[in-house]
Design a protein around this motif. Sequence first.
Motif, PDB file in Angstrom:
ATOM      1  N   SER A  36      -4.371 -13.152  -4.438  1.00 39.95           N
ATOM      2  CA  SER A  36      -3.447 -12.307  -3.686  1.00 39.95           C
ATOM      3  C   SER A  36      -4.112 -11.509  -2.573  1.00 39.95           C
ATOM      4  CB  SER A  36      -2.737 -11.346  -4.639  1.00 39.95           C
ATOM      5  OG  SER A  36      -3.679 -10.489  -5.240  1.00 39.95           O
ATOM      6  N   GLY A  37      -5.418 -11.361  -2.603  1.00 42.11           N
ATOM      7  CA  GLY A  37      -6.113 -10.570  -1.599  1.00 42.11           C
ATOM      8  C   GLY A  37      -6.042  -9.077  -1.871  1.00 42.11           C
ATOM      9  N   CYS A  38      -5.790  -8.704  -3.112  1.00 41.23           N
ATOM     10  CA  CYS A  38      -5.725  -7.287  -3.499  1.00 41.23           C
ATOM     11  C   CYS A  38      -6.987  -6.938  -4.286  1.00 41.23           C
ATOM     12  CB  CYS A  38      -4.491  -7.021  -4.344  1.00 41.23           C
ATOM     13  SG  CYS A  38      -2.942  -7.391  -3.495  1.00 41.23           S
ATOM     14  N   VAL A  58      -0.495  -3.487  -8.668  1.00 38.56           N
ATOM     15  CA  VAL A  58      -1.529  -3.870  -7.697  1.00 38.56           C
ATOM     16  C   VAL A  58      -1.906  -2.683  -6.823  1.00 38.56           C
ATOM     17  CG1 VAL A  58      -0.755  -6.257  -7.612  1.00 38.56           C
ATOM     18  CG2 VAL A  58       0.114  -4.663  -5.948  1.00 38.56           C
ATOM     19  N   SER A  59      -3.118  -2.770  -6.279  1.00 34.08           N
ATOM     20  CA  SER A  59      -3.548  -1.784  -5.287  1.00 34.08           C
ATOM     21  C   SER A  59      -4.545  -2.446  -4.350  1.00 34.08           C
ATOM     22  CB  SER A  59      -4.172  -0.563  -5.959  1.00 34.08           C
ATOM     23  OG  SER A  59      -5.386  -0.914  -6.568  1.00 34.08           O
ATOM     24  N   GLY A  60      -4.637  -1.904  -3.148  1.00 37.70           N
ATOM     25  CA  GLY A  60      -5.622  -2.365  -2.182  1.00 37.70           C
ATOM     26  C   GLY A  60      -5.372  -3.755  -1.637  1.00 37.70           C
ATOM     27  N   CYS A  61      -4.122  -4.096  -1.318  1.00 37.66           N
ATOM     28  CA  CYS A  61      -3.830  -5.415  -0.754  1.00 37.66           C
ATOM     29  C   CYS A  61      -4.161  -5.408   0.740  1.00 37.66           C
ATOM     30  CB  CYS A  61      -2.361  -5.778  -0.966  1.00 37.66           C
ATOM     31  SG  CYS A  61      -1.941  -5.966  -2.695  1.00 37.66           S
ATOM     32  N   ARG A  62      -4.943  -6.395   1.158  1.00 37.49           N
ATOM     33  CA  ARG A  62      -5.390  -6.463   2.548  1.00 37.49           C
ATOM     34  C   ARG A  62      -5.053  -7.820   3.151  1.00 37.49           C
ATOM     35  NH1 ARG A  62      -8.379  -2.129   3.700  1.00 37.49           N
ATOM     36  NH2 ARG A  62      -9.285  -0.970   1.998  1.00 37.49           N
TER      37      ARG A  62
END
Length: 173
Positions: A36-38, A58-62
């Motif tokens: 997911s890129g998180c 989730v946290s920190g998705c970029r």
Amino acid sequence: MPTLIVRLLVVLGLSVLFGVGCSSMPRSSGDLDQRSGCSLVVAERTQVGTQVVMDVHVSGCRDQNGNLLERTPAVDRVAHAIWQSLELPVDAVRVSVSAPGASAEGTLTTIARDELTERFGRGPSGVVWPVRDWPNETIWVVLPLAYLAVGMAMLLLVRGIRRAGLVVVLLRR
């Protein structure tokens, strides 16, 4: 004998410290963070009424440039990753996105199975089975302590019997 007791207490203290400390720290479920890129993706099947829901925090998705994603694109990306990686079917996926360093609870977005199938293709097939209710997890902390206490009691009992002069002979065939 006192050094043995001190050693056992040190081992017990370290096992409780590292066993409880490591299990309480959040970590990503499988490879969902890479898909997911998180930075952190925690997924868990839960029962909500009669429906089985995949709860995802989730946290920190970029994005590809390293910029933080807005909530809607982050939810879409995470829901797609979850839907494609499920082994057992669910009725819905519920995603909570929070900013890094913020509280763990973000705004919940629930996506039903029909919408997931329409947007991301066919997911896992089969019947949705209810989530099993697991017992309280404190047993896994208390059980080793109980075994250690019983072992210590047995050692003290044998030591007391030996000092009293009683000799026990075990015979085997």
